[in-house]
Design a protein around this motif. Structure first.
Motif, PDB file in Angstrom:
ATOM      1  N   THR A   1       0.834  -1.202   0.000  1.00 46.55           N
ATOM      2  CA  THR A   1       0.000   0.000   0.000  1.00 46.55           C
ATOM      3  C   THR A   1       0.866   1.248   0.000  1.00 46.55           C
ATOM      4  OG1 THR A   1      -1.628  -1.224   1.271  1.00 46.55           O
ATOM      5  CG2 THR A   1      -1.889   1.175   1.201  1.00 46.55           C
ATOM      6  N   ARG A   2       1.850   1.272   0.914  1.00 45.17           N
ATOM      7  CA  ARG A   2       2.731   2.427   1.028  1.00 45.17           C
ATOM      8  C   ARG A   2       3.512   2.658  -0.282  1.00 45.17           C
ATOM      9  NH1 ARG A   2       5.666   6.030   4.930  1.00 45.17           N
ATOM     10  NH2 ARG A   2       4.272   5.022   6.413  1.00 45.17           N
ATOM     11  N   ALA A   3       3.965   1.570  -0.900  1.00 41.50           N
ATOM     12  CA  ALA A   3       4.788   1.704  -2.099  1.00 41.50           C
ATOM     13  C   ALA A   3       3.951   1.894  -3.357  1.00 41.50           C
ATOM     14  CB  ALA A   3       5.682   0.472  -2.252  1.00 41.50           C
ATOM     15  N   GLY A   4       2.647   1.638  -3.256  1.00 40.64           N
ATOM     16  CA  GLY A   4       1.785   1.742  -4.431  1.00 40.64           C
ATOM     17  C   GLY A   4       2.067   0.644  -5.451  1.00 40.64           C
ATOM     18  N   VAL A   5       2.394  -0.552  -4.952  1.00 39.13           N
ATOM     19  CA  VAL A   5       2.657  -1.686  -5.851  1.00 39.13           C
ATOM     20  C   VAL A   5       1.845  -2.884  -5.353  1.00 39.13           C
ATOM     21  CG1 VAL A   5       5.004  -0.862  -6.295  1.00 39.13           C
ATOM     22  CG2 VAL A   5       4.608  -2.583  -4.503  1.00 39.13           C
ATOM     23  N   SER A   6       1.916  -3.993  -6.095  1.00 43.31           N
ATOM     24  CA  SER A   6       1.164  -5.181  -5.681  1.00 43.31           C
ATOM     25  C   SER A   6       1.907  -5.928  -4.572  1.00 43.31           C
ATOM     26  CB  SER A   6       0.967  -6.117  -6.873  1.00 43.31           C
ATOM     27  OG  SER A   6       2.224  -6.680  -7.213  1.00 43.31           O
TER      28      SER A   6
ATOM     29  N   GLY B   1      12.928 -12.642  -3.141  1.00 42.80           N
ATOM     30  CA  GLY B   1      13.743 -12.955  -4.303  1.00 42.80           C
ATOM     31  C   GLY B   1      13.110 -13.996  -5.222  1.00 42.80           C
ATOM     32  N   TYR B   2      11.764 -14.109  -5.202  1.00 44.21           N
ATOM     33  CA  TYR B   2      11.114 -15.138  -6.018  1.00 44.21           C
ATOM     34  C   TYR B   2      11.235 -14.847  -7.512  1.00 44.21           C
ATOM     35  CZ  TYR B   2       8.869 -16.930  -1.784  1.00 44.21           C
ATOM     36  OH  TYR B   2       8.628 -17.459  -0.550  1.00 44.21           O
ATOM     37  N   ALA B   3      11.190 -13.564  -7.897  1.00 47.91           N
ATOM     38  CA  ALA B   3      11.250 -13.208  -9.319  1.00 47.91           C
ATOM     39  C   ALA B   3      11.898 -11.845  -9.445  1.00 47.91           C
ATOM     40  CB  ALA B   3       9.836 -13.183  -9.910  1.00 47.91           C
ATOM     41  N   PRO B   4      12.509 -11.563 -10.595  1.00 51.99           N
ATOM     42  CA  PRO B   4      13.172 -10.265 -10.769  1.00 51.99           C
ATOM     43  C   PRO B   4      12.164  -9.110 -10.725  1.00 51.99           C
ATOM     44  CG  PRO B   4      13.298 -11.590 -12.788  1.00 51.99           C
ATOM     45  CD  PRO B   4      12.629 -12.433 -11.765  1.00 51.99           C
ATOM     46  N   VAL B   5      12.645  -7.958 -10.260  1.00 49.79           N
ATOM     47  CA  VAL B   5      11.804  -6.763 -10.134  1.00 49.79           C
ATOM     48  C   VAL B   5      12.602  -5.608 -10.736  1.00 49.79           C
ATOM     49  CG1 VAL B   5      10.693  -5.186  -8.509  1.00 49.79           C
ATOM     50  CG2 VAL B   5      10.746  -7.643  -8.022  1.00 49.79           C
ATOM     51  N   SER B   6      11.942  -4.714 -11.465  1.00 51.37           N
ATOM     52  CA  SER B   6      12.657  -3.590 -12.080  1.00 51.37           C
ATOM     53  C   SER B   6      13.268  -2.692 -11.008  1.00 51.37           C
ATOM     54  CB  SER B   6      11.693  -2.766 -12.947  1.00 51.37           C
ATOM     55  OG  SER B   6      10.872  -1.978 -12.101  1.00 51.37           O
ATOM     56  N   ASP B   7      14.332  -1.981 -11.362  1.00 48.77           N
ATOM     57  CA  ASP B   7      15.014  -1.126 -10.392  1.00 48.77           C
ATOM     58  C   ASP B   7      14.077  -0.078  -9.802  1.00 48.77           C
ATOM     59  OD1 ASP B   7      17.262  -2.553 -10.771  1.00 48.77           O
ATOM     60  OD2 ASP B   7      18.332  -1.047 -11.968  1.00 48.77           O
ATOM     61  N   THR B   8      13.208   0.492 -10.649  1.00 46.61           N
ATOM     62  CA  THR B   8      12.277   1.526 -10.175  1.00 46.61           C
ATOM     63  C   THR B   8      11.340   0.965  -9.101  1.00 46.61           C
ATOM     64  OG1 THR B   8      12.213   2.061 -12.525  1.00 46.61           O
ATOM     65  CG2 THR B   8      10.842   3.400 -11.053  1.00 46.61           C
ATOM     66  N   LEU B   9      10.732  -0.170  -9.427  1.00 50.09           N
ATOM     67  CA  LEU B   9       9.811  -0.769  -8.453  1.00 50.09           C
ATOM     68  C   LEU B   9      10.566  -1.193  -7.192  1.00 50.09           C
ATOM     69  CD1 LEU B   9       7.318  -3.004 -10.499  1.00 50.09           C
ATOM     70  CD2 LEU B   9       6.909  -0.796  -9.389  1.00 50.09           C
ATOM     71  N   ARG B  10      11.750  -1.773  -7.405  1.00 57.73           N
ATOM     72  CA  ARG B  10      12.534  -2.223  -6.257  1.00 57.73           C
ATOM     73  C   ARG B  10      12.834  -1.056  -5.319  1.00 57.73           C
ATOM     74  NH1 ARG B  10      15.621  -6.460  -4.850  1.00 57.73           N
ATOM     75  NH2 ARG B  10      15.215  -7.463  -6.839  1.00 57.73           N
ATOM     76  N   ALA B  11      13.194   0.105  -5.890  1.00 52.22           N
ATOM     77  CA  ALA B  11      13.515   1.273  -5.070  1.00 52.22           C
ATOM     78  C   ALA B  11      12.298   1.698  -4.251  1.00 52.22           C
ATOM     79  CB  ALA B  11      13.990   2.420  -5.963  1.00 52.22           C
TER      80      ALA B  11
ATOM     81  N   GLU C   1      11.837  -0.854  -1.472  1.00 55.61           N
ATOM     82  CA  GLU C   1      12.870  -0.740  -0.437  1.00 55.61           C
ATOM     83  C   GLU C   1      12.596   0.462   0.476  1.00 55.61           C
ATOM     84  OE1 GLU C   1      15.314  -2.666   0.433  1.00 55.61           O
ATOM     85  OE2 GLU C   1      15.706  -4.013  -1.244  1.00 55.61           O
ATOM     86  N   THR C   2      12.179   1.589  -0.123  1.00 56.68           N
ATOM     87  CA  THR C   2      11.855   2.768   0.672  1.00 56.68           C
ATOM     88  C   THR C   2      10.722   2.464   1.644  1.00 56.68           C
ATOM     89  OG1 THR C   2      12.482   4.124  -1.223  1.00 56.68           O
ATOM     90  CG2 THR C   2      11.233   5.216   0.526  1.00 56.68           C
ATOM     91  N   ALA C   3       9.668   1.821   1.129  1.00 56.19           N
ATOM     92  CA  ALA C   3       8.526   1.507   1.993  1.00 56.19           C
ATOM     93  C   ALA C   3       8.920   0.523   3.094  1.00 56.19           C
ATOM     94  CB  ALA C   3       7.381   0.935   1.152  1.00 56.19           C
ATOM     95  N   LEU C   4       9.762  -0.446   2.745  1.00 59.55           N
ATOM     96  CA  LEU C   4      10.218  -1.426   3.744  1.00 59.55           C
ATOM     97  C   LEU C   4      10.932  -0.718   4.890  1.00 59.55           C
ATOM     98  CD1 LEU C   4      11.689  -4.221   1.396  1.00 59.55           C
ATOM     99  CD2 LEU C   4       9.707  -4.473   2.895  1.00 59.55           C
ATOM    100  N   SER C   5      11.780   0.251   4.521  1.00 58.22           N
ATOM    101  CA  SER C   5      12.532   0.971   5.551  1.00 58.22           C
ATOM    102  C   SER C   5      11.607   1.850   6.382  1.00 58.22           C
ATOM    103  CB  SER C   5      13.607   1.850   4.906  1.00 58.22           C
ATOM    104  OG  SER C   5      14.570   1.045   4.290  1.00 58.22           O
TER     105      SER C   5
END
Lengths: 338, 338
Positions: A11-16, A26-36, A39-43
């Motif tokens: 929800t915070r990251a606006g992704v699924s 690490g189940y599947a690759p994620v684009s750098d933009t989405l990953r960033a 990661e921000t939301a995780l932190s």
């Protein structure tokens, strides 16, 4: 505060949620933009992955536990280093637990609710458990044993040949012309112990050399500690007919014995030669440096981890194996002088 | 083979799942007759309680992890014994992990997927991690630090006053009339390290006594091991103007230094007095016995566990505390003779 969930992060990251899961697991690759973004939301949410839940699904923690009586007995600390390295080579983290040779704590390990059930397998160096207690344990985590305490064929088991090791140590003293050889470290009240095997080896060496066995020269010690070695050596020198050599059942006893002898003005090895077992580094830097029997700790560690991993990953448990590691005689100043 | 479930046990025992759960988890009393039926079924089916699942519900494992660089450095083995005992007093099992002072392995501890997330808290003695790395770690398990490596106020932290400890050791040598005092164990390339604080204390003691500071007498060592102490002592004695005393930054370096000196025919303490830090048992039984600074290991262990338990159980984290444990000078034969 409620722990953040994958859903909160999504929800915070606006992704699924799937995207978050892909980043975290690490189940599947994620684009750098989405990953960033993730990661921000995780932190920001201080997300802690539920590793316990993940282990629950996999049924594995990836961790082994090495249980030893005493970490401040250097043999066990040096062995722990080797077991940790061997575990890493097989992809397992190894944690170390110490029972202090306390029967209550050794029995705790076996209960159904033991915390050790979090581990995929145990490498156990027991001092007080019986084979029956171990067979009937509530906690069915795979076990490999070190040392000689339990040795009835029910468990895989790694040790040196303790009879031969003691025989070699005693024979070394005999080869130097010593004829009145004491033994320090017997534990006659513990059946099937390492100590009793070492006493047997000591007696075999005397017998083969045609030397008499004198019970007054065999000193039991409750544990294998420096202080008890010093006390035993002092008592031996007070005999009407004191020894001209002492075989100690480990290096700590031997280092204590040397200190006891030197303090009493006895020269080592001129008056009394001293040898131990364990090959700990302390003996190399002691003065005089300590003669010893060196068990192949690398082999013990590797064999124990390999046996355990076979039990964990093998599906069908292999038959309990009795595995012998090598030992070698290392003569130093405490027997052969400088 | 599929693991037996509570349902399997209940079916076999002919009782309700709730009854089995009450026996296994101790939630409610169960009659002796029912308990016996359940226990029999548990044994027959080889039931292993899913402790991982239970921890998942409680969010706690009841385990702490003590992470040290090297277990075969006796100071850490002796400290581990004290931490394990302190953990038990607070109802926690303590497992010990060893990083071998390897930066890769120290960083593994901090990742989100670190296996250490299975533990409720960490007592960490880092050698290579920076404060920033530790603050920004993915794994948010509560941490208390030992030693001086990271010391920027972000974390609770237990240590002796290393400047004062080094000053006391050096001042002891000065009080015996020694004027050319070497220092072995500096690590100038590691910022904010224990070693640098000890060098500072050494220099303070020289300054207060009006003795000159000679950089040739300060020997760095990569680690605090016996062999490096022996090498450093040998190198110092090869100087045009060799020292009459050596302050070593731990007991292992000091024991190695003594051995190096004795091998070279240098008398200890007559020609060169030697002192260490750590108060390990090995120094008591060495010949000559080793003078040392004894940190209060019991206090370090107790304070670290208490700080960590407060972080885990306290709800609100207390402000990071800088906790000092006491140290005492223990003069022995390596400085004052017999």
């Amino acid at each position: 505060m409620r722990e953040a969930t994958l859903r909160d992060v999504a929800t915070r990251a606006g992704v699924s949620i799937r995207t978050v899961s892909n980043v975290v697991n690490g189940y599947a690759p994620v684009s750098d933009t989405l990953r960033a973004k993730v990661e921000t939301a995780l932190s920001e949410l201080d997300y802690r992955p539920n590793l316990i839940a993940r282990n629950l699904k996999q049924g594995r923690s990836g961790m082994l536990c090495l249980v030893v009586p005493e970490l401040d007995v250097p043999y066990f600390a040096e062995l722990a280093r080797a077991v940790i390295a061997a575990g890493r080579r097989h992809g397992y983290a190894v944690m170390v637990d110490q029972t202090d040779a306390d029967p209550v704590r050794e029995r705790e390990l076996l209960t159904r609710n033991s915390r050790l059930t979090l581990f995929d397998g145990l490498i156990l160096s027991p001092l007080t458990l019986s084979a029956q207690e171990l067979r009937e344990r509530g906690n069915k985590t795979p076990v490999v044993l070190l040392g000689e305490h339990i040795f009835d064929g029910s468990f895989s088991h790694v040790a040196i040949d303790n009879v031969a090791a003691a025989r070699d140590a005693t024979a070394h003293l005999i080869s130097l012309g010593r004829t009145r050889i004491a033994a320090v470290g017997d534990q006659p009240y513990r059946t099937g112990e390492t100590a009793q095997l070492r006493t047997a080896g000591y007696r075999q060496a005397l017998e083969r050399a045609g030397l008499p066995y004198d019970p007054a020269l065999v000193r039991p010690t409750e544990r294998f500690h420096r202080r008890l070695g010093a006390t035993a050596a002092t008592a031996l020198m007070a005999l009407d007919s004191p020894p001209d050599a002492i075989f100690c059942y480990n290096d700590l006893l031997a280092l204590g014995a040397v200190r006891g002898l030197l303090t009493a003005g006895v020269r080592v090895p001129d008056d009394v030669a001293v040898i131990g077992i364990d090959g700990i580094e302390e003996g190399e830097f002691a003065t005089p440096s300590l003669s010893t029997i060196v068990p192949d700790k690398q082999a013990i560690a590797t064999l124990a981890v390999e046996s355990l991993v076979a039990l964990i990953e093998g599906g069908v448990a292999p038959a309990p194996a009795e595995v012998r590691a090598a030992h070698t005689l290392l003569p130093r100043e405490s027997t052969i002088g400088r």
